[in-house]
Design a protein around this motif. Structure first.
Motif, mmCIF file in Angstrom:
data_model
loop_
_atom_site.group_PDB
_atom_site.id
_atom_site.type_symbol
_atom_site.label_atom_id
_atom_site.label_comp_id
_atom_site.label_asym_id
_atom_site.label_seq_id
_atom_site.Cartn_x
_atom_site.Cartn_y
_atom_site.Cartn_z
ATOM 1 N N ALA A 40 73.041 61.799 22.665
ATOM 2 C CA ALA A 40 72.289 60.635 23.121
ATOM 3 C C ALA A 40 72.837 59.363 22.501
ATOM 4 O O ALA A 40 73.262 59.357 21.337
ATOM 5 N N ILE A 41 72.831 58.295 23.286
ATOM 6 C CA ILE A 41 73.220 56.967 22.818
ATOM 7 C C ILE A 41 72.064 56.018 23.075
ATOM 8 O O ILE A 41 71.575 55.914 24.212
ATOM 9 N N ALA A 42 71.601 55.329 22.042
ATOM 10 C CA ALA A 42 70.540 54.343 22.206
ATOM 11 C C ALA A 42 71.126 53.059 22.775
ATOM 12 O O ALA A 42 72.167 52.582 22.313
ATOM 13 N N VAL A 43 70.485 52.517 23.796
ATOM 14 C CA VAL A 43 70.884 51.225 24.343
ATOM 15 C C VAL A 43 69.975 50.174 23.717
ATOM 16 O O VAL A 43 68.751 50.261 23.825
ATOM 17 N N VAL A 44 70.575 49.201 23.029
ATOM 18 C CA VAL A 44 69.800 48.306 22.178
ATOM 19 C C VAL A 44 70.077 46.849 22.501
ATOM 20 O O VAL A 44 71.098 46.501 23.103
ATOM 21 N N GLU A 45 69.155 45.998 22.065
ATOM 22 C CA GLU A 45 69.308 44.550 22.118
ATOM 23 C C GLU A 45 69.252 44.015 20.698
ATOM 24 O O GLU A 45 68.270 44.270 19.983
ATOM 25 N N PRO A 46 70.268 43.297 20.226
ATOM 26 C CA PRO A 46 70.224 42.723 18.870
ATOM 27 C C PRO A 46 69.150 41.648 18.771
ATOM 28 O O PRO A 46 68.865 40.939 19.744
ATOM 29 N N ILE A 47 68.551 41.553 17.598
ATOM 30 C CA ILE A 47 67.576 40.493 17.332
ATOM 31 C C ILE A 47 68.072 39.688 16.141
ATOM 32 O O ILE A 47 68.925 40.144 15.375
ATOM 33 N N PRO A 48 67.566 38.459 15.952
ATOM 34 C CA PRO A 48 68.132 37.539 14.951
ATOM 35 C C PRO A 48 68.229 38.086 13.532
ATOM 36 O O PRO A 48 69.124 37.700 12.776
ATOM 37 N N ASN A 49 67.312 38.957 13.117
ATOM 38 C CA ASN A 49 67.327 39.431 11.729
ATOM 39 C C ASN A 49 68.367 40.526 11.475
ATOM 40 O O ASN A 49 68.387 41.135 10.406
ATOM 41 N N GLY A 50 69.215 40.782 12.452
ATOM 42 C CA GLY A 50 70.257 41.776 12.268
ATOM 43 C C GLY A 50 69.870 43.171 12.715
ATOM 44 O O GLY A 50 70.711 44.071 12.737
ATOM 45 N N GLN A 51 68.608 43.363 13.073
ATOM 46 C CA GLN A 51 68.171 44.665 13.557
ATOM 47 C C GLN A 51 68.321 44.735 15.070
ATOM 48 O O GLN A 51 68.764 43.787 15.717
ATOM 49 N N CYS A 52 67.962 45.867 15.625
ATOM 50 C CA CYS A 52 68.094 46.069 17.071
ATOM 51 C C CYS A 52 66.812 46.659 17.645
ATOM 52 O O CYS A 52 66.127 47.447 16.980
ATOM 53 N N LYS A 53 66.522 46.267 18.882
ATOM 54 C CA LYS A 53 65.412 46.862 19.616
ATOM 55 C C LYS A 53 65.965 47.854 20.631
ATOM 56 O O LYS A 53 66.948 47.566 21.313
ATOM 57 N N ILE A 54 65.330 48.996 20.724
ATOM 58 C CA ILE A 54 65.775 49.984 21.696
ATOM 59 C C ILE A 54 65.111 49.710 23.044
ATOM 60 O O ILE A 54 63.900 49.474 23.125
ATOM 61 N N ILE A 55 65.917 49.696 24.100
ATOM 62 C CA ILE A 55 65.367 49.462 25.434
ATOM 63 C C ILE A 55 65.566 50.671 26.349
ATOM 64 O O ILE A 55 65.019 50.719 27.446
ATOM 65 N N GLY A 56 66.344 51.621 25.905
ATOM 66 C CA GLY A 56 66.579 52.801 26.726
ATOM 67 C C GLY A 56 67.598 53.699 26.060
ATOM 68 O O GLY A 56 67.981 53.479 24.908
ATOM 69 N N VAL A 91 64.872 52.470 14.077
ATOM 70 C CA VAL A 91 65.126 52.892 12.701
ATOM 71 C C VAL A 91 66.074 54.082 12.654
ATOM 72 O O VAL A 91 66.961 54.162 11.810
ATOM 73 N N GLY A 92 65.881 55.027 13.572
ATOM 74 C CA GLY A 92 66.696 56.234 13.563
ATOM 75 C C GLY A 92 66.286 57.168 14.685
ATOM 76 O O GLY A 92 65.655 56.762 15.659
ATOM 77 N N VAL A 93 66.628 58.430 14.534
ATOM 78 C CA VAL A 93 66.334 59.427 15.549
ATOM 79 C C VAL A 93 65.966 60.728 14.850
ATOM 80 O O VAL A 93 66.426 61.004 13.737
ATOM 81 N N VAL A 94 65.111 61.515 15.499
ATOM 82 C CA VAL A 94 64.755 62.843 15.007
ATOM 83 C C VAL A 94 65.190 63.854 16.060
ATOM 84 O O VAL A 94 64.779 63.778 17.219
ATOM 85 N N GLY A 95 66.059 64.782 15.669
ATOM 86 C CA GLY A 95 66.533 65.821 16.569
ATOM 87 C C GLY A 95 66.109 67.197 16.096
ATOM 88 O O GLY A 95 65.374 67.343 15.118
ATOM 89 N N TYR A 96 66.590 68.215 16.767
ATOM 90 C CA TYR A 96 66.236 69.590 16.419
ATOM 91 C C TYR A 96 66.622 69.932 14.983
ATOM 92 O O TYR A 96 65.846 70.525 14.240
ATOM 93 N N ARG A 97 67.830 69.603 14.600
ATOM 94 C CA ARG A 97 68.283 69.946 13.256
ATOM 95 C C ARG A 97 67.436 69.273 12.189
ATOM 96 O O ARG A 97 67.158 69.856 11.135
ATOM 97 N N ASP A 98 67.006 68.047 12.453
ATOM 98 C CA ASP A 98 66.164 67.327 11.496
ATOM 99 C C ASP A 98 64.812 68.009 11.341
ATOM 100 O O ASP A 98 64.270 68.093 10.236
ATOM 101 N N ILE A 99 64.256 68.502 12.438
ATOM 102 C CA ILE A 99 62.967 69.190 12.376
ATOM 103 C C ILE A 99 63.109 70.519 11.634
ATOM 104 O O ILE A 99 62.269 70.877 10.794
ATOM 105 N N LEU A 100 64.163 71.272 11.930
ATOM 106 C CA LEU A 100 64.356 72.555 11.264
ATOM 107 C C LEU A 100 64.567 72.371 9.768
ATOM 108 O O LEU A 100 64.117 73.198 8.963
ATOM 109 N N ALA A 101 65.243 71.288 9.381
ATOM 110 C CA ALA A 101 65.404 71.004 7.951
ATOM 111 C C ALA A 101 64.065 70.623 7.327
ATOM 112 O O ALA A 101 63.778 70.996 6.180
ATOM 113 N N ALA A 102 63.227 69.908 8.091
ATOM 114 C CA ALA A 102 61.944 69.462 7.561
ATOM 115 C C ALA A 102 60.965 70.617 7.351
ATOM 116 O O ALA A 102 60.251 70.657 6.348
ATOM 117 N N VAL A 103 60.922 71.557 8.288
ATOM 118 C CA VAL A 103 59.934 72.637 8.181
ATOM 119 C C VAL A 103 60.283 73.625 7.077
ATOM 120 O O VAL A 103 59.429 74.423 6.671
#
Length: 422
Positions: free
Chosen positions: A246-262, A390-402
């Motif tokens: 997956a690739i997040a499609v983002v819009e930059p905002i003035p503070n250097g962060q990004c908003k996800i739009i799709g 901020v980030g993404v949560v995938g299958y591997r992240d959940i399996l590591a968490a549980v």
């Protein structure tokens, strides 16, 4: 370590699973599109054919025939190339061996008596599918009696009589595909989605992990792929992400962060019109691709497609394709245009919102989101901001968490956690 991981084995998760049917690398892209529509995790394992019919294989020789896993994003990226767009009929007849990325580490063969915790460790290391021999005698192991004792599995051989007879019959022979009871060359395939679906039915046994926030569990992956909305969508194919795809499609905002739009992802393109999506990927910006183009937009010269709509028509769900001319529309690539997207985003005419959660969302809530949407990931945004990624949560992240130790986690506020889950 939660006892559910020690008292359950892989065979418990495969009861009732259908027999695996191999998809061979000599099959066409058109056949792969149909197969992916019926798959889990929007991808299919691809195999080399056996050297001769009826040959008997062991696990090593069988895995040598495994090529890799082909998903919907791989196919759309392939069809978006200049050569494929110029000759679409030839493109969909291309053997998948020219499309799939070889990676033999994505699949492992395991015994039905493999502990669930061992299967989780394999998946945490990157394995996406487990193939398990189908055994005539396998009926699943009792949670109470599938314990490891002196290196041997103990099993109540006759659980039907255990309620009326306190003298338990113990079978110290570990069930194995090599014991002579397995059905030759018959396997079922276990995906990470199957594991998550099983775990969400055992939330009580995992306490307090399910009500802990994904941030406290360290489940948020900040190393995600992103693409600015103003850039060409085809840039997403320059280096396809592996996990999640997956690739997040983002819009930059003035503070250097990004908003996800799709997002441009395998799960979002899973049941799309592949040829239309490929044209859009090659000709639109990333923002236009994920937001959609109005059906009545006459500013572009949009082609007519003669496509096999195998994933949209009821008759093709039963194996019969239907070919019809279709005008390009954002609806044909899985997006639903027509609604204004709010202040600051008026340059886009429609929107398909990505699947998101907050950093304080509970693990159970995120697992429920993924299963209900048949998604391989969930994008994480800040609590008190408008879609700041901020980030993404995938299958591997959940399996590591549980599999984290309970002492290192902090439960989120219970009413808020249940509200998020609902």
């Amino acid at each position: 370590m939660p006892s559910v991981f020690l008292y359950h084995v892989v065979g418990d998760l495969t009861v009732g699973k259908p027999e695996m049917v191999e998809f061979h690398e000599t099959e066409t892209v058109e056949s792969a599109i149909r197969a992916i529509g019926e798959s889990t995790e929007c991808g299919i394992p691809v195999w080399k054919r056996k050297s001769h019919v009826g040959m008997i294989e062991n696990s090593e020789t069988r895995l040598q025939r495994f090529v890799g896993i082909l998903n919907s994003l791989d196919i759309v990226a392939f069809l978006a190339s200049t050569e494929c767009l110029e000759d679409r009929d030839k493109a969909i007849k291309t053997p998948v061996s020219q499309v799939v990325v070889p990676n033999t580490s994505l699949l492992k063969q395991v015994d039905p008596a493999t502990r669930l915790i061992d299967a989780l460790e394999m998946m945490k290391q990157g394995v996406r599918r487990l193939i398990v021999p189908k055994s005539m005698g396998w009926k699943g192991m009792s949670k109470r009696f599938s314990i490891l004792y002196n290196g041997k599995w103990l099993k109540n051989a006759d659980t039907s009589n255990s309620s009326s007879n306190n003298n338990l019959t113990i079978n110290t022979n570990r069930p194995s595909s090599s014991s002579g009871t397995s059905i030759r060359d018959k396997f079922c395939c276990l995906s990470r989605e199957d594991v998550i679906r099983f775990l969400i039915g055992c939330l009580g046994a995992l306490a307090p992990l399910p009500l802990s926030s994904i941030s406290s569990l360290g489940a948020i992956n900040a190393n995600y792929n992103s693409l600015e909305a103003s850039l060409p969508a085809i840039e997403a194919t320059r280096k396809l992400p592996e996990d999640p795809s997956a690739i997040a499609v983002v819009e930059p905002i003035p503070n250097g962060q990004c908003k996800i739009i799709g997002e441009i992802s395998a799960s979002r393109l899973w049941k799309c019109d592949y040829l239309a999506a490929a044209w859009a990927l090659a000709n639109l910006s990333a923002g236009q691709f994920v937001m959609g183009v109005e059906d009545n937009d006459t500013s572009r010269s949009l082609p007519d497609f003669a496509v096999n709509s195998a994933v949209d028509d009821d008759n093709t769900a039963h194996g019969a394709g239907s070919t019809r001319l279709r005008k390009f529309s954002s609806r044909s690539i899985g997006f639903n245009p027509g609604n204004s997207i709010g202040i600051g985003r008026s340059i886009y005419r429609g929107r398909s919102a990505p699947l998101t959660c907050k950093i304080t969302s509970s693990l159970a809530a995120v697992m429920a989101q993924m299963l209900s949407h048949r998604a391989t990931h969930v994008w994480v945004i800040e609590d008190h901001s408008d879609d700041v990624l901020v980030g993404v949560v995938g299958y591997r992240d959940i399996l590591a968490a549980v599999t984290k130790q309970p002492a290192s986690v902090t439960p989120v506020n219970r009413p808020e956690a249940f509200a998020t889950l609902c």
